[in-house]
Design a protein around this motif. Structure first.
Motif, mmCIF file in Angstrom:
data_model
loop_
_atom_site.group_PDB
_atom_site.id
_atom_site.type_symbol
_atom_site.label_atom_id
_atom_site.label_comp_id
_atom_site.label_asym_id
_atom_site.label_seq_id
_atom_site.Cartn_x
_atom_site.Cartn_y
_atom_site.Cartn_z
ATOM 1 N N THR A 122 0.847 -1.181 0.000
ATOM 2 C CA THR A 122 0.000 0.000 0.000
ATOM 3 C C THR A 122 0.886 1.236 0.000
ATOM 4 N N VAL A 123 0.645 2.147 -0.916
ATOM 5 C CA VAL A 123 1.452 3.356 -1.046
ATOM 6 C C VAL A 123 1.157 4.280 0.134
ATOM 7 N N ILE A 124 2.228 4.694 0.840
ATOM 8 C CA ILE A 124 2.046 5.591 1.979
ATOM 9 C C ILE A 124 2.653 6.966 1.749
ATOM 10 N N ASP B 174 -3.055 3.890 -2.762
ATOM 11 C CA ASP B 174 -3.160 2.879 -3.819
ATOM 12 C C ASP B 174 -2.554 1.558 -3.346
ATOM 13 N N LYS B 175 -3.204 0.458 -3.700
ATOM 14 C CA LYS B 175 -2.662 -0.877 -3.473
ATOM 15 C C LYS B 175 -2.013 -1.291 -4.778
ATOM 16 N N VAL B 176 -0.722 -1.664 -4.730
ATOM 17 C CA VAL B 176 0.020 -1.930 -5.960
ATOM 18 C C VAL B 176 0.721 -3.281 -5.919
ATOM 19 N N VAL B 177 1.012 -3.790 -7.114
ATOM 20 C CA VAL B 177 1.831 -4.976 -7.316
ATOM 21 C C VAL B 177 3.142 -4.460 -7.888
ATOM 22 N N PHE B 178 4.270 -4.919 -7.331
ATOM 23 C CA PHE B 178 5.563 -4.407 -7.781
ATOM 24 C C PHE B 178 6.568 -5.532 -7.966
#
Length: 88
Positions: free
Chosen positions: A32-34, A55-59
């Motif tokens: 989760t982007v902080i 935003d919840k992201v896949v990296f």
């Protein structure tokens, strides 16, 4: 900067079904982007970021730097290492 989602959270569905580790061994990382920077410089101009806080992201599994602040683990990565934004 983002806070990684624990493997335990990824291995449990919303209904509580636990997925064994053998099924999810090579999954991309999620978090989760902080915090988000201002963007990168390209051709003398600033290019704004396409992601935002929350935003919840896949990296990419190996595309980040680990940091610890106040005992909490965070990842710092470039926007180009974000593979997808998960929409709910």
């Amino acid at each position: 900067m983002l806070k990684p989602i624990s493997q335990e959270d990824l291995n449990t569905t919303a209904s509580g079904i636990i997925i064994p580790d053998t099924v999810s061994k090579e999954k991309p990382e999620q978090g989760t982007v902080i915090a988000v920077g201002e963007g990168r410089w390209e051709g003398g101009k600033r290019v704004p970021m396409n992601i935002k806080v929350g935003d919840k992201v896949v990296f990419s599994r190996y595309g980040y730097e680990e940091v610890k602040l106040d005992g909490v683990e965070y990842y710092i990565l470039k926007e180009e290492n974000i593979l997808a934004v998960i929409k709910n």
